[in-house]
Write a protein that holds these residues in place. Structure first.
Motif, short mmCIF file in Angstrom:
data_model
loop_
_atom_site.label_atom_id
_atom_site.label_comp_id
_atom_site.label_asym_id
_atom_site.label_seq_id
_atom_site.Cartn_x
_atom_site.Cartn_y
_atom_site.Cartn_z
N UNK A 60 0.85 -1.19 0.00
CA UNK A 60 0.00 0.00 0.00
C UNK A 60 0.89 1.24 0.00
N UNK A 61 0.44 2.25 -0.72
CA UNK A 61 1.16 3.52 -0.77
C UNK A 61 1.30 4.07 0.65
N UNK A 62 2.37 4.84 0.87
CA UNK A 62 2.59 5.40 2.21
C UNK A 62 3.15 6.82 2.09
N UNK A 63 3.16 7.51 3.21
CA UNK A 63 3.72 8.85 3.25
C UNK A 63 5.16 8.81 2.75
N UNK A 64 5.49 9.75 1.88
CA UNK A 64 6.81 9.82 1.28
C UNK A 64 6.88 9.21 -0.11
N UNK A 65 5.88 8.41 -0.48
CA UNK A 65 5.84 7.80 -1.82
C UNK A 65 5.31 8.80 -2.84
N UNK A 66 5.79 8.67 -4.06
CA UNK A 66 5.23 9.43 -5.18
C UNK A 66 3.98 8.70 -5.66
N UNK A 67 2.98 9.48 -6.07
CA UNK A 67 1.78 8.85 -6.64
C UNK A 67 2.16 8.16 -7.94
N UNK A 68 1.63 6.97 -8.16
CA UNK A 68 1.90 6.28 -9.43
C UNK A 68 1.28 7.03 -10.61
N UNK A 69 1.85 6.82 -11.76
CA UNK A 69 1.30 7.42 -12.98
C UNK A 69 0.04 6.64 -13.38
N UNK A 70 -1.01 7.38 -13.62
CA UNK A 70 -2.29 6.80 -14.06
C UNK A 70 -3.11 7.89 -14.72
N UNK A 71 -4.12 7.48 -15.45
CA UNK A 71 -5.02 8.42 -16.09
C UNK A 71 -6.39 8.31 -15.45
N UNK A 72 -6.86 9.43 -14.92
CA UNK A 72 -8.21 9.54 -14.37
C UNK A 72 -9.04 10.29 -15.39
N UNK A 73 -10.35 10.34 -15.16
CA UNK A 73 -11.23 11.03 -16.11
C UNK A 73 -12.27 11.86 -15.37
N UNK A 74 -12.71 12.93 -16.04
CA UNK A 74 -13.81 13.75 -15.53
C UNK A 74 -14.62 14.22 -16.71
N UNK A 75 -15.87 14.50 -16.44
CA UNK A 75 -16.75 14.97 -17.49
C UNK A 75 -16.57 16.47 -17.64
N UNK A 76 -16.18 16.89 -18.83
CA UNK A 76 -15.96 18.30 -19.12
C UNK A 76 -17.03 18.83 -20.06
N UNK A 77 -16.82 20.04 -20.51
CA UNK A 77 -17.78 20.71 -21.40
C UNK A 77 -18.02 19.94 -22.70
N UNK A 78 -16.94 19.33 -23.23
CA UNK A 78 -17.03 18.66 -24.52
C UNK A 78 -16.94 17.15 -24.44
N UNK A 79 -17.23 16.60 -23.28
CA UNK A 79 -17.16 15.15 -23.12
C UNK A 79 -16.21 14.77 -22.01
N UNK A 80 -15.60 13.60 -22.15
CA UNK A 80 -14.72 13.08 -21.11
C UNK A 80 -13.31 13.64 -21.30
N UNK A 81 -12.79 14.25 -20.23
CA UNK A 81 -11.42 14.77 -20.23
C UNK A 81 -10.53 13.81 -19.45
N UNK A 82 -9.33 13.58 -19.97
CA UNK A 82 -8.35 12.75 -19.28
C UNK A 82 -7.49 13.63 -18.38
#
Length: 160
Positions: free
Chosen positions: A1-23
């Protein structure tokens, strides 16, 4: 499990924007910023909707006054569900809702749990973390998905 001091892993999240799904890539989103990131087991679920998210919406100004650049809430739901949840919870601009629909970031951080017994599949454990320039500086994770004890807004505010 991730812990304090670790860098966040690279990943792509998404959100709904004005023109559709934004990465939204973690590398870009967290770079050079202080972010309060919360993870919830699911949009529209009781503890998430009645306790966890509302606390961060209500206390958003206090987070921003203490130097947080963004509050974001991540869930293993699709961006359309998160948009509807945000609208129903009157989130506005207080908290950005991010979809980890395939649980990619959730699994890379080791914060997944198996909700298949309740028909939910892989879900994200409830957590609250502070991330500064891509590095975790505070992390609280609940033992039970229905609990909002160590991950509430007051607890994370006290760590700023």
């Amino acid at each position: 499990m991730i812990k304090v001091g670790d860098a966040l892993p690279e990943a792509t999240l998404r959100k709904l924007g004005q023109d559709g799904i934004d990465e939204v890539t973690t590398g870009d989103f967290f770079a050079g910023r202080k972010v309060a990131l919360i993870g919830v087991p699911g949009a529209f679920t009781p503890s998430c909707s009645n306790e966890h998210l509302p606390g961060f919406v209500e206390k958003a100004k206090q987070f921003y006054d203490k130097g947080v650049d963004q509050i974001a809430c991540m869930s293993v739901n699709d961006p359309f569900v998160l948009k509807a949840w945000g609208d129903s919870a009157n989130v506005g601009d207080a908290v950005m809702l991010l979809s980890d629909g395939n649980a990619d970031l959730t699994q890379k951080m080791g914060l997944e749990f198996d909700g298949s017994g309740a028909g939910l599949g892989t879900r994200c454990k409830r957590f609250a973390m502070l991330v500064e320039d891509g590095v975790v500086t505070a992390l609280n994770v609940e033992d039970s998905p229905g609990s909002v004890e160590v991950t509430n807004a007051d607890k994370l505010l006290a760590e700023l």
